[in-house]
Structure formats: C-alpha cells, structure tokens
Enzyme design. Structure first.
Site, mmCIF file in Angstrom:
data_model
loop_
_atom_site.group_PDB
_atom_site.id
_atom_site.type_symbol
_atom_site.label_atom_id
_atom_site.label_comp_id
_atom_site.label_asym_id
_atom_site.label_seq_id
_atom_site.Cartn_x
_atom_site.Cartn_y
_atom_site.Cartn_z
ATOM 1 N N ASP A 1 55.456 -0.142 2.862
ATOM 2 C CA ASP A 1 54.525 -0.220 3.973
ATOM 3 C C ASP A 1 54.074 -1.678 4.073
ATOM 4 O O ASP A 1 54.248 -2.448 3.115
ATOM 5 C CB ASP A 1 53.344 0.717 3.720
ATOM 6 C CG ASP A 1 52.343 0.702 4.859
ATOM 7 O OD1 ASP A 1 52.778 0.670 6.029
ATOM 8 O OD2 ASP A 1 51.127 0.708 4.591
ATOM 9 N N ASP B 1 50.780 -3.199 6.008
ATOM 10 C CA ASP B 1 49.345 -3.432 5.885
ATOM 11 C C ASP B 1 48.784 -2.685 4.684
ATOM 12 O O ASP B 1 48.933 -1.466 4.549
ATOM 13 C CB ASP B 1 48.625 -2.972 7.151
ATOM 14 C CG ASP B 1 49.002 -3.816 8.364
ATOM 15 O OD1 ASP B 1 49.297 -5.007 8.169
ATOM 16 O OD2 ASP B 1 49.015 -3.291 9.480
#
Length: 216
Positions: free
Chosen positions: A12, A14
C-alpha cells in the site's frame, strides 16, 4: 521470513511507504466539518482508511448539510498536497526494506486506493518515485476498490505473479480484507495510527517497523 515461494511484494502507499495518514484525515475532518458533518481525524481514519476516494466523496455528500459539488475532491487534493509538501517523508525502514528486496531480486509494486495523481505526488515528494515507476496500481484501474480483491488481483496479474505467491503489506483493515479476499498472504503494518487489534486478522501477523520484515 519471506519464503522462497514469494514472487511479488505488494505495498500500500499512504501510511506504509509514505507518512501521509496523519495529514489526509486531518484535511478530511476539516473539510467535512466545513460541509456540516463534524468529524475528528480519528473518526475519519475509522471510517475511510484504505477506502477509495469515490467512497469518501459519496459519504461526504450524503452527510453534508451544505452543497458538496464535484470539485470537492479537487479541493481536497490541493489541500492535502499543500500540507504534504511541507513534510513528506517515508515511513521508518522503507528504504532499507526496498534495498533488501532489490538485493534478492524480488519484484515489488504499489497497489493503492489513491488515484494515480495522488500516488505519484506522494512517491515523488518522498523520493520513492524512481523505485516504483511503471509498477503502480490505483483503485481507478479496477471496478471495485478495497476491501474488494480487484486491485490486488489486477496488480498480481499485471506483474505476472499468482495470488498465493504474493505478499501484501497493508496498514488498513480494508486493505487486509482485500488481501484476504484475493487469497494473498498479508502483513499488517502498525507504524502509523492503526492499532494491532485492527489488523489482527492479517495472516502473517503485524509489525510496527518495516525493518522488521525478515527478507534475508
């Protein structure tokens, strides 16, 4: 230990690669409150962490007491970019982990709920763009974002890896749910605001420092 069967590591963006999860929720909370739906940053994280921006926008429109136009997300992006540009940095251990993966010749990519413009902004300002360019996948690329498995399956298919041969590193319950739905092993990352209890269903446990991902 990342075993010999792992052929692809999916990050991922953020809150895992880049320290943005304290900035985005604060901006959303501020803008939601301005629209008549008072929210705190903690409430924003609880409701929206790991979810696509389309879902965020739909919920803001549904709960606002003042008109929320189609330019709401444009304004949100601008305010997040301004705040992030003042303090972009990677999460602890990111560079060391990427170096270790490179040393093993193990491919990696990004699969994020953010749109491509936001992902590029985050990676560019944190200095990570050259390491991921050409291997970036956004919720905009699929019909259903996290917690649906579509994004992770799309990333794996494009990178030429079977789901069972991937390892996902996620910091949100929705992201862990998406990895489980894709039948991919997943590590829950708690170096940001997410608690270990929220990611307890990650198949390969939780950790709070990416330097603790055993790659050697």
């Amino acid at each position: 230990m990342i075993g010999d069967t792992v052929r692809l590591v999916i990050f991922d963006c953020d809150g895992v690669l880049v320290d943005t999860e304290t900035i985005g929720p604060a901006v959303v909370a501020e803008m939601a409150t301005e629209a008549g739906w008072p929210l705190t940053p903690d409430e924003v994280r609880e409701r929206f962490l790991g979810r696509p921006e389309a879902y965020l926008y739909e919920q803001i429109r549904a709960h606002a007491t003042t008109p929320v136009g189609p330019d709401w997300l444009v304004t949100y992006h601008a305010r997040v970019s301004e705040a992030f540009a003042a303090r972009p940095h990677t999460m602890p251990g990111v560079v060391e982990l990427l170096d270790a993966l490179d040393a093993r010749g193990l491919p990696y990519c990004v699969a994020s709920s953010g749109n491509h413009r936001r992902i590029r902004h985050s990676l560019t300002h944190s200095g990570l763009w050259p390491r991921f360019a050409g291997r970036i996948f956004s919720a905009d690329d699929v019909a259903h974002g996290k917690p649906a498995p579509d994004l992770f399956l799309h990333a794996a298919r494009t990178m030429g890896a079977a789901p069972a041969d991937c390892l996902v590193i996620e910091d949100s319950p929705a992201g862990v749910d998406a990895a489980l739905a894709a039948a991919m092993p997943v590590i829950g990352y708690t170096g940001g605001p997410t608690t270990p209890a929220e990611l307890a269903h990650a198949t390969h446990g939780v950790l709070d420092d990416l330097r603790n991902v055993p790659t050697l």
